[in-house]
Design an enzyme around this catalytic site. Structure first.
Site: not given
Ligand code: XIL
Length: 377
Positions: A170, A288, A220
């Site tokens: 991120e 994710e 990200d």
């Protein structure tokens, strides 16, 4: 190989149709993720990509537990949800805690599963000592030397065993090129070359030196929905690659909502995949995935699992797995990780019960699970 594929397709079809029978009255089928006869995601997608989940080390303690059996049966790649983050692995400057990560890597090796390392650097879940020096801001030199030591120690410990690292997490900004973080503030443009990527570059170079064969990912969120963020990611990675920084791929977190614009999503993946024009080995990973059945910041309430929600939910999962198959066929994607083992342990249950995963909190297989399996046939 061809025969094996044929046999596997037959077994899959049998498992899916048994489940469909149970599912004829529209109820969630009574098949558990760990049942021997249940279909397996890792087997179904073996010709496309590894399929995995974020788990916790306590899931690996009892081989008889449903969680343990589910993990061993369903997945070919795993991530630790929290236990390999800086605050847990390296909470004090001169102290590392490797026991959970060691257990995790051992388990993966015993079960022919690929372990991912998540994450070497992040702006959150990171201890403050990285940024301080006797109560003051640490100098850029000190922060960079700490990054180097941290990354080198961890990556070299698992050299050849942990094949993929989320090196930084991120770091791309939601409006500017980079996220405002302590890393960025304290290190800045240290080498004076006109960009602020220096702390990221140091982390990638140290990881590559510690394990030259490891796959090194920049991970990200929202890349799949925000084309401007995907472009910012592209620009940052392109500049670093051109400067010789060893980045192997971009991780799409894929925390998505229930309902996606598949064409727009495909375009955003295409923005990142253009890095292949100059770097043919460049890869994408899905790191994710989960499907939030609530708008962000919705007031606490439990998800009402209506027929419409179930249909939309299955469509969302089959849409994104359709895209993953395409990317796999293009040689771009070989790993898809979901963020949680089942609904009951998802990070999206803050204050309410969410419905984000393919497996219920009782470890039953959802209709969407069977639809995703079917798509692999
Ligand atoms: C989350 C974990 O799931 C939570 O248990 C923890 O409290 C916060 O972090 N993006 C990431 C993951 O890269 O590391 C985050 O995991 C979810 C968002």
């Amino acid at each position: 190989m061809r025969i094996l594929r044929y046999v596997r397709a037959g077994l899959l079809a049998a498992a899916v149709s048994a489940a469909m029978l149970l599912n004829a009255c529209g109820e969630i089928p009574e098949q558990y993720a760990y049942d021997e006869e249940a279909p397996s995601l890792r087997e179904a997608y073996a010709d496309y990509f590894k399929v995995g989940a974020a788990i916790n080390s306590w899931n690996l303690e009892d081989p008889e537990s449903p969680e343990y059996k589910t993990i061993a049966k369903q997945f070919s790649v795993l991530t630790l949800e929290n236990e390999s983050k800086p605050e847990n692995l390296h909470p004090e400057e001169d102290r590392y805690y490797f026991d959970k990560f060691d257990l995790f890597v051992d388990f993966c090796e015993d079960h022919d599963i690929s372990p991912r390392g998540h994450t070497l650097l992040w702006h959150t879940q990171v201890p403050d000592w990285f940024f301080r020096d006797n109560g003051h801001d640490a100098s850029a030199e000190l922060v960079l030397s700490r990054i180097k030591e941290h990354v080198t120690t961890i990556v070299s410990r698992y050299k050849g065993r942990v094949k993929t690292w989320d090196v930084v997490n991120e770091v791309i900004g939601d409006d500017g090129p980079l996220r405002q973080s302590e890393w960025l503030r304290l290190v800045g443009d240290y080498d004076g070359d006109g960009d602020d990527y220096d702390y990221i570059e140091t982390a990638f170079i140290a990881a590559h030196e510690a394990d030259p064969d490891a796959r090194l990912i920049i991970n990200d969120y929202s890349l799949e929905t925000s084309s401007s963020k995907a472009i910012r990611m592209y620009n940052a990675v392109k500049k670093m690659l051109d400067d010789g920084v060893p980045i192997s791929g971009v991780g799409f977190q894929m925390h998505i909502g229930n309902g996606v614009d598949l064409d727009a999503m495909r375009e955003n993946y295409r923005i990142i995949s253009r890095l292949r024009d100059d770097y043919p080995e460049f890869v994408i990973e899905v790191t994710e995935l989960d499907v939030n059945c609530y708008p962000w910041n919705a007031p606490p309430a439990d998800v009402e699992v209506t027929k419409e929600l179930l249909e939309q939910f299955s469509k969302t999962y089959t849409d994104v797995f359709t895209l993953f198959k395409e990317l796999s066929e293009d040689g771009l994607l070989d790993s898809v990780v979901m963020w949680g083992l089942h609904d009951g342990v998802s990070w999206l249950n803050n204050g309410h019960s969410n419905y984000p995963m393919l497996i219920t909190k009782e470890l039953k297989l959802k209709p969407a699970f069977y639809d995703v399996i079917k798509l692999a046939e």
